[in-house]
Structure formats: structure tokens, C-alpha cells
Design a protein around this motif. Structure first.
Motif, short mmCIF file in Angstrom:
data_model
loop_
_atom_site.label_atom_id
_atom_site.label_comp_id
_atom_site.label_asym_id
_atom_site.label_seq_id
_atom_site.Cartn_x
_atom_site.Cartn_y
_atom_site.Cartn_z
N ARG A 84 9.15 10.93 -7.91
CA ARG A 84 10.41 10.46 -8.34
C ARG A 84 11.68 10.85 -7.68
NH1 ARG A 84 9.38 6.53 -11.98
NH2 ARG A 84 10.84 5.53 -10.37
N ILE A 85 11.64 12.10 -7.08
CA ILE A 85 12.85 12.72 -6.57
C ILE A 85 12.64 13.08 -5.19
CG2 ILE A 85 14.15 14.64 -6.96
CD1 ILE A 85 14.49 12.97 -9.06
N GLY A 86 13.87 13.00 -4.28
CA GLY A 86 13.81 13.38 -3.05
C GLY A 86 14.73 14.51 -3.09
N MET A 87 14.48 15.57 -2.45
CA MET A 87 15.53 16.66 -2.38
C MET A 87 15.97 17.32 -1.09
SD MET A 87 14.76 19.06 -5.67
CE MET A 87 16.33 19.51 -5.84
N VAL A 88 17.22 17.24 -0.62
CA VAL A 88 17.62 17.61 0.47
C VAL A 88 18.74 18.96 0.32
CG1 VAL A 88 19.07 17.08 2.61
CG2 VAL A 88 17.83 15.33 1.49
N PHE A 89 18.25 20.10 1.08
CA PHE A 89 19.05 21.28 1.00
C PHE A 89 20.09 21.65 1.97
CE2 PHE A 89 14.87 21.19 -0.78
CZ PHE A 89 15.21 21.50 -2.49
N GLN A 90 21.18 22.55 1.63
CA GLN A 90 22.04 23.04 2.70
C GLN A 90 21.20 23.46 3.91
OE1 GLN A 90 24.67 25.82 1.01
NE2 GLN A 90 25.76 25.98 3.06
N PHE A 91 20.22 24.27 3.75
CA PHE A 91 19.69 24.82 4.86
C PHE A 91 18.45 24.59 4.98
CE2 PHE A 91 22.64 28.25 3.44
CZ PHE A 91 23.45 28.30 4.53
N LEU A 127 17.68 10.49 -4.70
CA LEU A 127 17.79 11.32 -3.75
C LEU A 127 18.98 12.44 -4.00
CD1 LEU A 127 16.99 12.14 -0.89
CD2 LEU A 127 19.01 10.83 0.15
N LEU A 128 18.40 13.72 -4.20
CA LEU A 128 19.57 14.63 -4.92
C LEU A 128 19.74 15.40 -3.54
CD1 LEU A 128 17.66 15.96 -7.92
CD2 LEU A 128 19.55 14.41 -7.82
N ALA A 129 20.95 15.73 -3.45
CA ALA A 129 21.41 16.43 -1.96
C ALA A 129 22.43 17.75 -2.43
CB ALA A 129 21.98 15.57 -0.87
N ASP A 130 21.97 18.76 -2.23
CA ASP A 130 22.73 20.05 -2.32
C ASP A 130 23.53 20.64 -1.12
OD1 ASP A 130 23.75 22.03 -3.53
OD2 ASP A 130 21.92 23.08 -4.35
N GLU A 131 24.81 20.46 -1.21
CA GLU A 131 25.46 20.66 0.21
C GLU A 131 25.00 20.20 1.10
OE1 GLU A 131 28.61 21.70 0.36
OE2 GLU A 131 28.90 22.66 -1.60
N PRO A 132 24.36 19.06 1.64
CA PRO A 132 23.70 18.51 2.72
C PRO A 132 24.51 18.82 4.11
CG PRO A 132 24.58 16.57 1.63
CD PRO A 132 24.98 17.74 0.86
N THR A 133 25.91 18.91 3.91
CA THR A 133 26.35 19.16 5.44
C THR A 133 26.99 20.69 5.39
OG1 THR A 133 28.60 18.35 4.32
CG2 THR A 133 27.24 16.74 5.41
N GLY A 134 26.62 21.40 4.45
CA GLY A 134 27.31 22.81 4.16
C GLY A 134 27.14 23.76 5.48
N ALA A 135 25.89 23.46 6.11
CA ALA A 135 25.48 24.29 7.29
C ALA A 135 25.72 23.64 8.71
CB ALA A 135 23.94 24.82 7.24
N LEU A 136 26.39 22.69 8.83
CA LEU A 136 26.43 21.64 9.88
C LEU A 136 28.05 21.85 10.58
CD1 LEU A 136 24.59 18.61 8.57
CD2 LEU A 136 23.76 20.49 9.90
N ASP A 137 28.00 21.76 11.63
CA ASP A 137 29.05 21.77 12.60
C ASP A 137 29.63 20.25 12.14
OD1 ASP A 137 28.17 19.51 14.60
OD2 ASP A 137 27.37 21.15 15.68
#
Ligand code: ADP
Length: 229
Positions: A85-92, A164-174
Motif C-alpha cells: 500500500r505504501i511507496g517510500m522515497v528517502f533523502q539518500f 507515496l511517502l517522501a522524507d526530504e526527497p530533495t534534501g540531498a540534491l542540487d
């Protein structure tokens, strides 16, 4: 109106020491929303995400996602809930560097016992849709940060998650890659994907979210819905 996809009722979460991470929280999230959870460090954002993902349990109250009492699941049922049921996206990104892009994306389907041929069709469709089909056989280490996050999003979408759960998905990106991931999340939400993201990135919240929730000291400090994104 249909039932909310997330229903949080009177949830508190206390750890052994210190003040509660969440205090008497109530929250309904509707299907199709893109909710950005903002707030200073230590305000309870990760705790909220973990409760919704079933990775942690509240001290009090109930967490219902897509009709399922997530706070009452056994460990096995909770893992199955996340797979289905869940999709997860992380900072790294959390990609497996020894697997190709395709095999990373196939993982959730493999764990759910979906036949490889069928899963490969779905993976190809996702990689194409996310503009990274040319990297299908590459290893993640060869890709840019933005491309890796696209692979992570493809993997998260593999089993057609309700959320879709995202934890700081842009945190490690330029800034260029961050803008790319923002555009992707907006597009997915426009296609109907319900998204909940935790972020410090005000530009991400401003551009992507249909609703922003600001936590301070484990409580809702501000809750704003936007008519037009
Ligand atoms: P945020 O994600 O907004 O930075 P967290 O949800 O990580 O906030 O943390 C909220 C509060 O709960 C903080 O005071 C933090 O120190 C505390 N906390 C989080 N996880 C734990 C833990 N495993 N044990 C003890 N305290 C914790």
C-alpha cells in the motif's frame, strides 16, 4: 465524499525521556492530496511519517490508512502493508548499488511474488514515464542524484501504492535536480497519486503541495489548503 485515506485520531507518541514527540494529533488526509509536512527539527515530522508507515506505534490513539488500522498490525502484517500500500522515497535514495536500475525497481514486485515478466513490463513503463529508460541496465552509482531519485520514485510506485511517502526527497540534491524532482512529484499528484512529504524545502512545499501542515512541538501549528497550485 469518500473516507480519508489517512485518519489520525488523538495520537500521542512519547519516548522514555523528554516531552512527547506528538501530542493529541488529529489529521485527515483526502485521496489525491499532496500534503507537505513542515516544521523545525524535532517537531515530530519523522515520528508522524513513521506512524503512518507502520514503522512505529503511537503511545495512544489510532492511525488508519486506506481503511487499515496500521497501529494494530503485527510486524509481518505491517511489512506486508508497506509492500502493498505504501511507496517510500528517502533523502539518500536507499537504492541497492549492486543491482541494476531495473532490478532495484523490480524489488517490491519480487517481494510481493509478482511474476518477473509482468513486473518487468511495469518497470519498463515506469522507467519510461519517469524519463530514465535509457538507464535500465545501468547501476545506480553511475547516475546523477536527480536520476537516482527518479529510480527511487519508480521503485516506490512499482506496486501502485495508495500513498507515496517522501522524507526530504530533495534534501540531498542540487538546485537543478531538486527542481526536477519537484516537477516529477507535481506531475504524479496531478495524475492522482496521493503524496505525503516531509521537508525543510519551502520551495518544494510551495510548488508541490495542495496542503501544508506545520508542526511545532508535536502539535499542528498551521494547516493550510491551497485552491490552486
Ligand atoms: P523531526 O522529524 O521534526 O525532526 P522527530 O519526529 O524526529 O522530529 O522527533 C520529535 C521528538 O522526538 C524530538 O524531540 C526527538 O528528540 C524525539 N525522538 C524522536 N525519535 C526518538 C527516539 N527513538 N527516542 C527518543 N526520542 C526520540
Amino acid at each position: 465524499m469518500t473516507a480519508p485515506i489517512i485518519e489520525i485520531r488523538d495520537v500521542s507518541k512519547a519516548y522514555d525521556v523528554g516531552r512527547p514527540a506528538l501530542a493529541d494529533l488529529n489529521l485527515d488526509v483526502q485521496e489525491g492530496d499532496a500534503l507537505a509536512v513542515l516544521g523545525p527539527s524535532g517537531s515530530g515530522k519523522s515520528t508522524l511519517l513513521n506512524l503512518i508507515a507502520g514503522l512505529d506505534k503511537p503511545s495512544r490513539g489510532s492511525v488508519t490508512v486506506a481503511g487499515l488500522r496500521v497501529d494494530e498490525l503485527t510486524e509481518t502484517a505491517s511489512a506486508e502493508y508497506r509492500r502493498a500500500r505504501i511507496g517510500m522515497v528517502f533523502q539518500f535514495f536507499n537504492l541497492l548499488d549492486d543491482l541494476t536500475v531495473e532490478d532495484n525497481v523490480l524489488l517490491p514486485a519480487q517481494l510481493s511474488g509478482i511474476p518477473r515478466g509482468k513486473a518487468q513490463l511495469r518497470a519498463a513503463e515506469l522507467l519510461d514515464r519517469l524519463g530514465i529508460a535509457r538507464h535500465t541496465r545501468a547501476f545506480p552509482g553511475r547516475l546523477s542524484g536527480g536520476e537516482r531519485q527518479r529510480v527511487a520514485v519508480a521503485r516506490a510506485l512499482m506496486n501502485r501504492p495508495a500513498l507515496l511517502l517522501a522524507d526530504e526527497p530533495t534534501g540531498a540534491l542540487d538546485s537543478v535536480a531538486a527542481a526536477d524532482v519537484r516537477a516529477l512529484l507535481i506531475e504524479l499528484n496531478a495524475d492522482g497519486q496521493t503524496i505525503l512529504l516531509v521537508t525543510h524545502d519551502v520551495a518544494l512545499a510551495r510548488s508541490c503541495a495542495t496542503r501544508t501542515l506545520e508542526l511545532v512541538d508535536g502539535k499542528v501549528f498551521r494547516d493550510e489548503r491551497r485552491a490552486v497550485r
